[in-house]
Write a protein that holds these residues in place. Structure first.
Motif, mmCIF file in Angstrom:
data_model
loop_
_atom_site.group_PDB
_atom_site.id
_atom_site.type_symbol
_atom_site.label_atom_id
_atom_site.label_comp_id
_atom_site.label_asym_id
_atom_site.label_seq_id
_atom_site.Cartn_x
_atom_site.Cartn_y
_atom_site.Cartn_z
ATOM 1 N N LEU A 118 0.701 -1.143 0.047
ATOM 2 C CA LEU A 118 0.083 -0.031 0.192
ATOM 3 C C LEU A 118 0.897 1.221 -0.068
ATOM 4 O O LEU A 118 0.631 2.051 -0.656
ATOM 5 N N ALA A 119 1.896 1.295 0.813
ATOM 6 C CA ALA A 119 2.889 2.490 0.940
ATOM 7 C C ALA A 119 3.416 2.390 -0.447
ATOM 8 O O ALA A 119 3.685 3.679 -0.904
ATOM 9 N N ASP A 120 3.906 1.424 -1.049
ATOM 10 C CA ASP A 120 4.597 1.440 -2.204
ATOM 11 C C ASP A 120 3.657 2.117 -3.271
ATOM 12 O O ASP A 120 4.096 2.945 -4.379
ATOM 13 N N ALA A 121 2.489 1.820 -3.436
ATOM 14 C CA ALA A 121 1.327 2.457 -4.168
ATOM 15 C C ALA A 121 1.127 3.796 -3.928
ATOM 16 O O ALA A 121 0.411 4.502 -4.532
ATOM 17 N N GLY A 122 1.247 4.452 -2.778
ATOM 18 C CA GLY A 122 0.966 5.346 -2.311
ATOM 19 C C GLY A 122 -0.569 5.808 -1.963
ATOM 20 O O GLY A 122 -1.350 6.584 -2.199
ATOM 21 N N LEU A 123 -1.142 4.442 -1.606
ATOM 22 C CA LEU A 123 -2.838 4.323 -1.300
ATOM 23 C C LEU A 123 -3.109 4.126 -0.165
ATOM 24 O O LEU A 123 -2.155 3.326 0.823
ATOM 25 N N GLU A 124 -4.215 4.667 0.366
ATOM 26 C CA GLU A 124 -4.516 4.456 1.933
ATOM 27 C C GLU A 124 -5.226 2.951 1.768
ATOM 28 O O GLU A 124 -6.088 2.824 0.827
ATOM 29 N N TRP A 125 -5.362 2.410 2.736
ATOM 30 C CA TRP A 125 -6.111 0.867 2.864
ATOM 31 C C TRP A 125 -7.427 1.104 2.529
ATOM 32 O O TRP A 125 -8.115 0.426 1.949
ATOM 33 N N SER A 126 -8.104 2.266 2.971
ATOM 34 C CA SER A 126 -9.566 2.613 2.722
ATOM 35 C C SER A 126 -9.829 2.805 1.184
ATOM 36 O O SER A 126 -10.945 2.757 0.975
ATOM 37 N N ALA A 127 -8.619 3.041 0.499
ATOM 38 C CA ALA A 127 -9.053 3.269 -1.310
ATOM 39 C C ALA A 127 -9.081 1.759 -1.767
ATOM 40 O O ALA A 127 -9.420 1.622 -2.869
ATOM 41 N N ILE A 128 -8.807 0.657 -1.100
ATOM 42 C CA ILE A 128 -8.948 -0.640 -1.615
ATOM 43 C C ILE A 128 -10.380 -1.100 -1.693
ATOM 44 O O ILE A 128 -10.940 -1.034 -0.536
ATOM 45 N N GLN A 129 -10.843 -1.596 -2.907
ATOM 46 C CA GLN A 129 -12.035 -1.901 -3.092
ATOM 47 C C GLN A 129 -12.294 -3.354 -2.838
ATOM 48 O O GLN A 129 -13.483 -4.051 -2.643
ATOM 49 N N SER A 130 -10.854 -4.573 -3.037
ATOM 50 C CA SER A 130 -11.293 -5.633 -2.962
ATOM 51 C C SER A 130 -9.991 -6.420 -2.373
ATOM 52 O O SER A 130 -8.973 -5.846 -2.671
ATOM 53 N N VAL A 131 -9.984 -7.382 -1.571
ATOM 54 C CA VAL A 131 -8.949 -8.039 -1.030
ATOM 55 C C VAL A 131 -8.936 -9.428 -1.420
ATOM 56 O O VAL A 131 -9.961 -10.081 -1.209
ATOM 57 N N ARG A 140 -3.613 5.896 -14.161
ATOM 58 C CA ARG A 140 -3.471 7.344 -14.792
ATOM 59 C C ARG A 140 -3.872 8.273 -13.657
ATOM 60 O O ARG A 140 -3.484 9.295 -13.483
ATOM 61 N N ARG A 141 -5.284 7.875 -12.988
ATOM 62 C CA ARG A 141 -5.710 9.066 -12.093
ATOM 63 C C ARG A 141 -4.660 9.183 -10.640
ATOM 64 O O ARG A 141 -4.620 10.386 -10.459
ATOM 65 N N LEU A 142 -3.895 8.110 -10.679
ATOM 66 C CA LEU A 142 -2.864 8.498 -9.581
ATOM 67 C C LEU A 142 -1.764 9.074 -10.177
ATOM 68 O O LEU A 142 -0.836 9.163 -9.344
ATOM 69 N N ARG A 200 3.901 5.350 -16.410
ATOM 70 C CA ARG A 200 4.438 4.002 -16.909
ATOM 71 C C ARG A 200 4.439 2.956 -16.078
ATOM 72 O O ARG A 200 5.386 2.420 -15.572
ATOM 73 N N PRO A 201 3.162 2.525 -15.647
ATOM 74 C CA PRO A 201 3.055 1.506 -14.796
ATOM 75 C C PRO A 201 3.500 0.136 -15.153
ATOM 76 O O PRO A 201 3.656 -0.040 -16.344
ATOM 77 N N VAL A 202 4.232 -0.551 -14.386
ATOM 78 C CA VAL A 202 4.522 -2.106 -14.586
ATOM 79 C C VAL A 202 3.134 -2.552 -14.852
ATOM 80 O O VAL A 202 2.008 -2.372 -14.210
ATOM 81 N N ARG A 203 2.763 -3.476 -16.198
ATOM 82 C CA ARG A 203 1.557 -3.909 -16.592
ATOM 83 C C ARG A 203 1.710 -5.280 -16.453
ATOM 84 O O ARG A 203 2.527 -5.943 -17.114
#
Lengths: 396, 149
Positions: free
Chosen positions: A34-47, A226-228, A232-235
C-alpha cells in the motif's frame, strides 16, 4: 489479449524462520505494498488472499483474515487455494475483477509460516486423498518427486550433479543481493556436493527449504493508474491458467501413477510447457522478447526443466544454457534474479506473488545490485498440486 | 503369535491364484485403465463411462526413474519417530501394455546403485512396516533376474 492491469504497489516481508504468525507477515507485506502504491488502505475495493493450510479457519479465509487485520472497511473479500499456485490464482482473481469492472483497486496477499522439514498432508485418515496416500503408502515426499525428475534428466539428457549444483551457485549469488531473501550468502559447488543426499541424486542444497514469508501486490485498472499520476506503470499482460491434458503420462505430485494411454495413441501435450505457452499467447510475445524469468526452482534440476518448458532453449539443452551463463545475472536471459526459492525457501501461498514483486522491481529498475539492465518484459511460472498451472507476464 | 498381515490399502493388489498382481480398473467404454483404482466414473474427458471392471496390471515394466529416501518421511508414513528407520528406494515403472507409470518402493536390498532407467522390473509382494501390532503389506518393484547392472 484480454487487457492489462497495472501493478500499483508491491511489498514483501523478509523471508526466514521468524517464529511468528502468517497474519503478521501478510499484514506487513500488505502495508508495504500500500505504501509503495501511495494508497490508503481505505482506497482498496477488494482483497484477495492466497490461502495457507491451517487446521482451523483463518488460513482458509485468508482474504477476510487480512482484511480484518488491516481494519474492516467494507471491501469485497475473496480467498483462493491452489497449493503452490495459490498466489498466481489470487493475482488472476484480482485481475478478473478489475477487467470486469468490479473493482478499480485490489490488494493481493499471500503469507505463510511453514513447518520445518518435509511438507506433509493435513492430519487424519483420508484414503480418498491422493496427497495423503502418497505419504502413507510410499513415503513419497516432495523431494522424492523432484529427485525422480532429476534422475530422469540425467538418463535422458546426460545432466550431471555438477550441473544441478551450478543452479544453486547461480541463485545463491543472486539471492545474496536481495534484502528479502532468507539465505544471503554465496554457495560454492563444493558446498552443494558436501551436503547430505536427501533423495538421490539430490542433496540438501539442491532442494529448497521451507520458510516463513509474505508478499503482496496492489493491482489496479489502467485508468486508476492514470488517475494516480503513474505514467508508465508495470503492467500485467497475461496470467495463464491451465490444467493438464488427458492422458497425463508424466508422473507428478501428488500422484502414485499416471493416466494410461491407449496403445498406439500419441502422448498428450505435456503439462509444464502448456503453462508458459498459454501465457505467451495471451501476452502476444514469446521467449525471445523476455528480459528475465522467475521460475519455481523447487529443486536445482527442476529449474533446468523450466528453461526448456519456457522455450528459452530446446528440450534437453537446459544444462547447456546454464553452463553458457545465459541464465545468470548479466547473461542473455537471467532466470531467478531474485535468488529464487533456493534463496527464499517455500512460503507456499506467497511465492507466486513474490515472483511478481521481483518482476515489478526489475521492470521499474529498482532491483539494485541484481538489476537486469534495461528490463522490459518478464515472465513467472509456477505449478501447484492437483493440476494447477500458472504463469504471469509483466511488461513496462 | 505373529502379527496380523493387512494390506496398507484394500483392493490395490492381490495374490489370488498364487500370482501377485497390482489391481487397477478398466473402463468398459473406452478402455482407460486406472491405478489407484477408479470405481465410479471414467476420467477420460471424452468418455461418459461409469462401468469399470477390476483388471490386474502388467507384472513387468521398465524403470522410468528412481530415487531413494534418506530421511524419515512424515506421518502418515507408518514409521513412528520411535520405530526403526530404514531408508527405502522408490522406483517409477512404465508398464508397456497400459502405458502408465506406477510408483512403488524397491524390494528390500534394492538400492539406487542396482537400478538404471529402462531396466526391466517386476512387481512382488512386500512389507511396508509394522503399525499397531499389524504388519502392513504392499507391493515392491524388483529388477528382473539378469537385468542387474
Amino acid at each position: 489479449m484480454t487487457g492489462e492491469v497495472a501493478v500499483l504497489g508491491a511489498g514483501m516481508h523478509p523471508w526466514g524462520k521468524w517464529g511468528r504468525g502468517f497474519v503478521e507477515y501478510g499484514t506487513k507485506a500488505a502495508r508495504a505494498a500500500l505504501a509503495d502504491a501511495g494508497l490508503e488502505w481505505s482506497a482498496i475495493q477488494s482483497v484477495v488472499g492466497a490461502n495457507t493450510v491451517r487446521c482451523g479457519y483463518p488460513g482458509q479465509v485468508a482474504g477476510a483474515t487480512f482484511a480484518r487485520a488491516l481494519g474492516w472497511q467494507g471491501a469485497r473479500v475473496t480467498s483462493v487455494y491452489a497449493a503452490c499456485a495459490s498466489g498466481a490464482r489470487a493475482i488472476d482473481t484480482a485481475r478478473a475483477q478489475i477487467l470486469a469492472g468490479m473493482a478499480d483497486t485490489v490488494l493481493v496477499v499471500g503469507s505463510d509460516a511453514a513447518p520445518k522439514g518435509f511438507f506433509a498432508p493435513a492430519g487424519g485418515e483420508r484414503p480418498d486423498d491422493p496427497d495423503w496416500l502418497r505419504f502413507r503408502v510410499l513415503g513419497a515426499t516432495n523431494p522424492a518427486y523432484f529427485a525422480l525428475w532429476a534422475r530422469r534428466r540425467m538418463a535422458m539428457y546426460g545432466d550431471t550433479a555438477e550441473d544441478f549444483a551450478r543452479v544453486k551457485v547461480k541463485n545463491a549469488a543472486a539471492g545474496a543481493a536481495n534484502p528479502y531473501a532468507r539465505y544471503r550468502s554465496p554457495v560454492t559447488a563444493e558446498e552443494v556436493a558436501a551436503s547430505p543426499v536427501v533423495a538421490d541424486p539430490l542433496r540438501l542444497l539442491d532442494i529448497c527449504a521451507t520458510s516463513d514469508g509474505a508478499a503482496a501486490l496492489v493491482l489496479g485498472s489502467m485508468e486508476t493508474a492514470r488517475r494516480l499520476g503513474v505514467s508508465r506503470p508495470v503492467r500485467i499482460r497475461a496470467v495463464s491458467s491451465v490444467s493438464p491434458s488427458h492422458p497425463r503420462t508424466a508422473l507428478d505430485l501428488p500422484d502414485i501413477a499416471t493416466d494410461s494411454a491407449p496403445p498406439g495413441s500419441p502422448a498428450s501435450d505435456p503439462f509444464r510447457p502448456s503453462i508458459a505457452r498459454a501465457a505467451y499467447e495471451e501476452a502476444g510475445l514469446g521467449p525471445e522478447d523476455l528480459s528475465l524469468a522467475e521460475v519455481y526452482d523447487l529443486s536445482t534440476a527442476l529449474e533446468l526443466e523450466w528453461y526448456e518448458d519456457l522455450g528459452l532453449c530446446e528440450p534437453g539443452e537446459g544444462a547447456k544454457l546454464l553452463r553458457e551463463g545465459a541464465t545468470a545475472l548479466g547473461g542473455r536471459i537471467p532466470v531467478n534474479p531474485s535468488g529464487g526459492l533456493a534463496s527464499f525457501g517455500e512460503a507456499v501461498p506467497a511465492q507466486a506473488i513474490a515472483q511478481v514483486c521481483e518482476l515489478t522491481q526489475q521492470l521499474r529498475g529498482q532491483a539494485g545490485e541484481r538489476q537486469v539492465a534495461g528490463a522490459s518484459a518478464g515472465i513467472t511460472v509456477n505449478q501447484g498440486l492437483f493440476g494447477h498451472g500458472s504463469s504471469v507476464v509483466a511488461v513496462r | 503369535m505373529s502379527p496380523t498381515r493387512v494390506p496398507v490399502v484394500d483392493g490395490w493388489f492381490s495374490s489370488e491364484g498364487g500370482e501377485f498382481r497390482l489391481l487397477g480398473t478398466g473402463c468398459r467404454g473406452c478402455g482407460a485403465v486406472y491405478f489407484p483404482r477408479e470405481d465410479v466414473f471414467c476420467r477420460a474427458p471424452g468418455c461418459a463411462g461409469s462401468e469399470l471392471a477390476e483388471v490386474p496390471l502388467s507384472r513387468r515394466g521398465r524403470v522410468w526413474s528412481y530415487t531413494d529416501g534418506r530421511y524419515r518421511p512424515p506421518v502418515p508414513y507408518p514409521s513412528g519417530p520411535e520405530g526403526e528407520w530404514r531408508p527405502y528406494t522408490l522406483i517409477a515403472v512404465e508398464l508397456a501394455a497400459e502405458r502408465m507409470v506406477v510408483l512403488g518402493q524397491g524390494a528390500p536390498g534394492v538400492t539406487v546403485a542396482d537400478l538404471a532407467v529402462g531396466m526391466e522390473v517386476e512387481v512382488v509382494p512386500g512389507v511396508l512396516g509394522e503399525e499397531g501390532g499389524r504388519t502392513l503389506t504392499t507391493w515392491h518393484w524388483r529388477p528382473v533376474a539378469g537385468e542387474a547392472s
